[in-house]
Design a protein around this motif. Structure first.
Motif, PDB file in Angstrom:
ATOM      1  N   ILE A  36       0.969  -1.495   0.028  1.00 43.25           N
ATOM      2  CA  ILE A  36      -0.021   0.042   0.074  1.00 43.25           C
ATOM      3  C   ILE A  36       0.921   1.254   0.090  1.00 43.25           C
ATOM      4  O   ILE A  36       0.473   2.246  -0.710  1.00 43.25           O
ATOM      5  CB  ILE A  36      -0.805  -0.125   1.304  1.00 43.25           C
ATOM      6  N   ASN A  37       1.901   1.175   0.664  1.00 39.52           N
ATOM      7  CA  ASN A  37       2.787   2.395   0.641  1.00 39.52           C
ATOM      8  C   ASN A  37       3.324   2.934  -0.720  1.00 39.52           C
ATOM      9  O   ASN A  37       3.550   3.857  -0.937  1.00 39.52           O
ATOM     10  CB  ASN A  37       3.983   2.187   1.643  1.00 39.52           C
ATOM     11  N   GLN A  38       3.815   1.797  -1.286  1.00 45.30           N
ATOM     12  CA  GLN A  38       4.298   1.883  -2.450  1.00 45.30           C
ATOM     13  C   GLN A  38       3.207   2.614  -3.628  1.00 45.30           C
ATOM     14  O   GLN A  38       3.669   3.510  -4.331  1.00 45.30           O
ATOM     15  CB  GLN A  38       5.034   0.393  -3.065  1.00 45.30           C
ATOM     16  N   ILE A  39       1.973   2.043  -3.516  1.00 48.41           N
ATOM     17  CA  ILE A  39       1.014   2.702  -4.304  1.00 48.41           C
ATOM     18  C   ILE A  39       0.773   4.197  -3.892  1.00 48.41           C
ATOM     19  O   ILE A  39       0.705   4.932  -4.980  1.00 48.41           O
ATOM     20  CB  ILE A  39      -0.156   1.841  -4.209  1.00 48.41           C
ATOM     21  N   LEU A  40       0.711   4.350  -2.759  1.00 50.85           N
ATOM     22  CA  LEU A  40       0.278   5.601  -2.286  1.00 50.85           C
ATOM     23  C   LEU A  40       1.460   6.698  -2.401  1.00 50.85           C
ATOM     24  O   LEU A  40       1.149   7.909  -2.701  1.00 50.85           O
ATOM     25  CB  LEU A  40      -0.027   5.614  -0.575  1.00 50.85           C
ATOM     26  N   SER A  41       2.695   6.424  -2.559  1.00 44.73           N
ATOM     27  CA  SER A  41       3.850   7.042  -2.895  1.00 44.73           C
ATOM     28  C   SER A  41       3.703   7.894  -4.203  1.00 44.73           C
ATOM     29  O   SER A  41       4.618   8.680  -4.379  1.00 44.73           O
ATOM     30  CB  SER A  41       5.043   6.148  -2.748  1.00 44.73           C
ATOM     31  N   TYR A  42       3.038   7.341  -5.015  1.00 42.86           N
ATOM     32  CA  TYR A  42       2.548   8.060  -6.268  1.00 42.86           C
ATOM     33  C   TYR A  42       2.009   9.354  -6.168  1.00 42.86           C
ATOM     34  O   TYR A  42       1.893  10.187  -7.084  1.00 42.86           O
ATOM     35  CB  TYR A  42       1.887   7.242  -7.445  1.00 42.86           C
ATOM     36  N   PRO A  75       5.195  11.194  -0.991  1.00 43.67           N
ATOM     37  CA  PRO A  75       6.036  10.412  -0.803  1.00 43.67           C
ATOM     38  C   PRO A  75       5.847   9.826   0.810  1.00 43.67           C
ATOM     39  O   PRO A  75       5.141  10.637   1.732  1.00 43.67           O
ATOM     40  CB  PRO A  75       7.357  11.578  -0.565  1.00 43.67           C
ATOM     41  N   ILE A  76       6.277   8.730   1.127  1.00 39.90           N
ATOM     42  CA  ILE A  76       5.973   8.106   2.374  1.00 39.90           C
ATOM     43  C   ILE A  76       7.236   7.616   3.172  1.00 39.90           C
ATOM     44  O   ILE A  76       7.744   6.717   2.649  1.00 39.90           O
ATOM     45  CB  ILE A  76       4.945   6.898   2.278  1.00 39.90           C
ATOM     46  N   LYS A  77       7.359   8.329   3.963  1.00 38.82           N
ATOM     47  CA  LYS A  77       8.911   8.117   4.912  1.00 38.82           C
ATOM     48  C   LYS A  77       8.746   6.770   5.804  1.00 38.82           C
ATOM     49  O   LYS A  77       7.803   6.704   6.503  1.00 38.82           O
ATOM     50  CB  LYS A  77       9.417   9.205   5.769  1.00 38.82           C
ATOM     51  N   ILE A  78       9.789   5.639   5.652  1.00 39.78           N
ATOM     52  CA  ILE A  78       9.630   4.663   6.390  1.00 39.78           C
ATOM     53  C   ILE A  78      10.620   4.241   7.358  1.00 39.78           C
ATOM     54  O   ILE A  78      10.486   3.721   8.186  1.00 39.78           O
ATOM     55  CB  ILE A  78       9.319   3.212   5.411  1.00 39.78           C
ATOM     56  N   GLU A 137      17.208   9.212   5.478  1.00 41.88           N
ATOM     57  CA  GLU A 137      15.714   8.858   5.246  1.00 41.88           C
ATOM     58  C   GLU A 137      15.398   7.764   4.129  1.00 41.88           C
ATOM     59  O   GLU A 137      16.321   7.818   2.931  1.00 41.88           O
ATOM     60  CB  GLU A 137      15.171   9.985   5.131  1.00 41.88           C
ATOM     61  N   VAL A 138      14.649   6.661   4.538  1.00 40.55           N
ATOM     62  CA  VAL A 138      14.339   5.823   3.478  1.00 40.55           C
ATOM     63  C   VAL A 138      12.803   6.093   3.020  1.00 40.55           C
ATOM     64  O   VAL A 138      11.931   6.202   4.313  1.00 40.55           O
ATOM     65  CB  VAL A 138      14.657   4.316   3.801  1.00 40.55           C
ATOM     66  N   THR A 139      12.313   6.524   1.848  1.00 44.70           N
ATOM     67  CA  THR A 139      11.325   6.993   1.442  1.00 44.70           C
ATOM     68  C   THR A 139      10.623   6.154   0.538  1.00 44.70           C
ATOM     69  O   THR A 139      11.430   5.976  -0.737  1.00 44.70           O
ATOM     70  CB  THR A 139      11.201   8.592   1.408  1.00 44.70           C
ATOM     71  N   TRP A 140       9.446   5.920   0.246  1.00 47.97           N
ATOM     72  CA  TRP A 140       8.952   5.318  -0.838  1.00 47.97           C
ATOM     73  C   TRP A 140       8.486   6.912  -1.744  1.00 47.97           C
ATOM     74  O   TRP A 140       7.621   7.480  -1.257  1.00 47.97           O
ATOM     75  CB  TRP A 140       7.607   4.656  -0.625  1.00 47.97           C
ATOM     76  N   ASN A 141       8.665   6.779  -2.889  1.00 44.14           N
ATOM     77  CA  ASN A 141       8.612   8.011  -3.768  1.00 44.14           C
ATOM     78  C   ASN A 141       8.400   7.428  -5.194  1.00 44.14           C
ATOM     79  O   ASN A 141       9.316   7.057  -5.656  1.00 44.14           O
ATOM     80  CB  ASN A 141       9.768   8.842  -3.745  1.00 44.14           C
ATOM     81  N   GLN A 188       8.975   3.840  -5.770  1.00 41.35           N
ATOM     82  CA  GLN A 188      10.293   3.514  -5.737  1.00 41.35           C
ATOM     83  C   GLN A 188      10.870   3.879  -4.592  1.00 41.35           C
ATOM     84  O   GLN A 188      10.749   4.872  -3.765  1.00 41.35           O
ATOM     85  CB  GLN A 188      11.225   4.103  -6.575  1.00 41.35           C
ATOM     86  N   LEU A 189      11.650   3.022  -3.796  1.00 38.57           N
ATOM     87  CA  LEU A 189      12.549   3.229  -2.302  1.00 38.57           C
ATOM     88  C   LEU A 189      13.622   4.233  -2.623  1.00 38.57           C
ATOM     89  O   LEU A 189      14.527   3.555  -3.619  1.00 38.57           O
ATOM     90  CB  LEU A 189      12.761   1.893  -1.717  1.00 38.57           C
ATOM     91  N   VAL A 190      13.889   5.092  -2.226  1.00 41.34           N
ATOM     92  CA  VAL A 190      14.946   6.075  -2.239  1.00 41.34           C
ATOM     93  C   VAL A 190      15.649   6.444  -1.155  1.00 41.34           C
ATOM     94  O   VAL A 190      14.941   6.421   0.222  1.00 41.34           O
ATOM     95  CB  VAL A 190      14.542   7.608  -2.816  1.00 41.34           C
ATOM     96  N   LEU A 191      17.047   6.667  -0.887  1.00 34.96           N
ATOM     97  CA  LEU A 191      17.611   7.111   0.256  1.00 34.96           C
ATOM     98  C   LEU A 191      17.903   8.494   0.016  1.00 34.96           C
ATOM     99  O   LEU A 191      18.785   8.964  -0.899  1.00 34.96           O
ATOM    100  CB  LEU A 191      19.026   6.253   0.545  1.00 34.96           C
TER     101      LEU A 191
END
Length: 220
Positions: free
Chosen positions: A2-8, A11-14, A26-30, A33-36
């Motif tokens: 769900i976080n991956q879908i919502l990140s469109y 951005p969702i910080k995990i 910070e690791v974030t779904w954006n 895609q996971l980004v650092l």
């Protein structure tokens, strides 16, 4: 997920962790895609992966594929290493040097960097590593930032001379720089002029918004 879908949408910080070198990691779904990221800039995947992928394309994927050894100074989450392995299909030895052990823990946990069989990680300051190194490489990738700041040693003549000694003839240096001010622009010009006729230096401005890339080929 769900976080991956919502990140469109947003951005969702995990994950977030203080860093001695980068303020915060910070690791974030954006955008799926996971980004650092550090506090103020992208460290791996996202825009940084696009920047370094362009640099590798300038050198040539087929040429790199036939190299024997690559040194990466500044590993972060390992996005350029993933590009080398998954897109270039490089199977030679990759040595990654990273000063921040916390970043490597994050890279292993969230980006599975420790699953790459031809990668060796060295936890050390890049300057100290180059000063001691007796090995030569076909390609040296430099991607060292402390948040939005680049350490001054990267532009010092002594480091550049030692770096040049670590590159094989017909090998390359790929150097990612951040240009935020006129002073940064002038710094890069001085860096470019520090190589003599034994090197072919090309600079690619405005890669993404604030990055300039250098490709430096050792001719003799």
């Amino acid at each position: 997920m769900i976080n991956q879908i919502l990140s469109y949408i947003l951005p969702i910080k995990i994950f977030k962790k203080p860093s001695e070198y980068s303020k915060n990691l910070e690791v974030t779904w954006n955008n799926g895609q996971l980004v650092l990221d550090s506090e103020n800039t992208n460290y791996s995947y996202g825009s940084l992966q696009r920047i370094l992928r362009k640099g590798l394309k300038y050198i040539g994927f087929e040429r790199i594929k036939n190299f024997e050894s690559i040194l990466v100074l500044g590993v972060a989450g390992g996005s350029v290493i993933k590009t080398l392995v998954n897109e270039v299909h490089f199977t030679g030895k990759i040595t990654g040097v990273e000063i921040d052990e916390n970043i490597i823990e994050i890279a292993n946990t969230y980006f599975q960097l420790d699953t790459i069989p031809n990668l060796e990680i060295v936890i050390e300051d890049a300057f100290e590593f180059i000063l001691k190194s007796q090995t030569t490489y076909d390609l040296i990738i430099i991607d060292i930032f402390q948040d939005t700041t680049m350490p001054s040693f990267l532009f010092e003549k002594y480091f550049i001379n030692k770096l040049n000694q670590s590159v094989k003839v017909n090998g390359f240096i790929l150097f990612n720089t951040m240009v935020l001010t006129k002073k940064d622009k002038e710094r890069n010009q001085v860096f470019s002029n520090s190589f003599d006729t034994h090197y072919s230096v090309r600079m690619y401005p405005k890669v993404e918004d604030h990055n300039e890339l250098f490709t430096i080929k050792k001719l003799a």
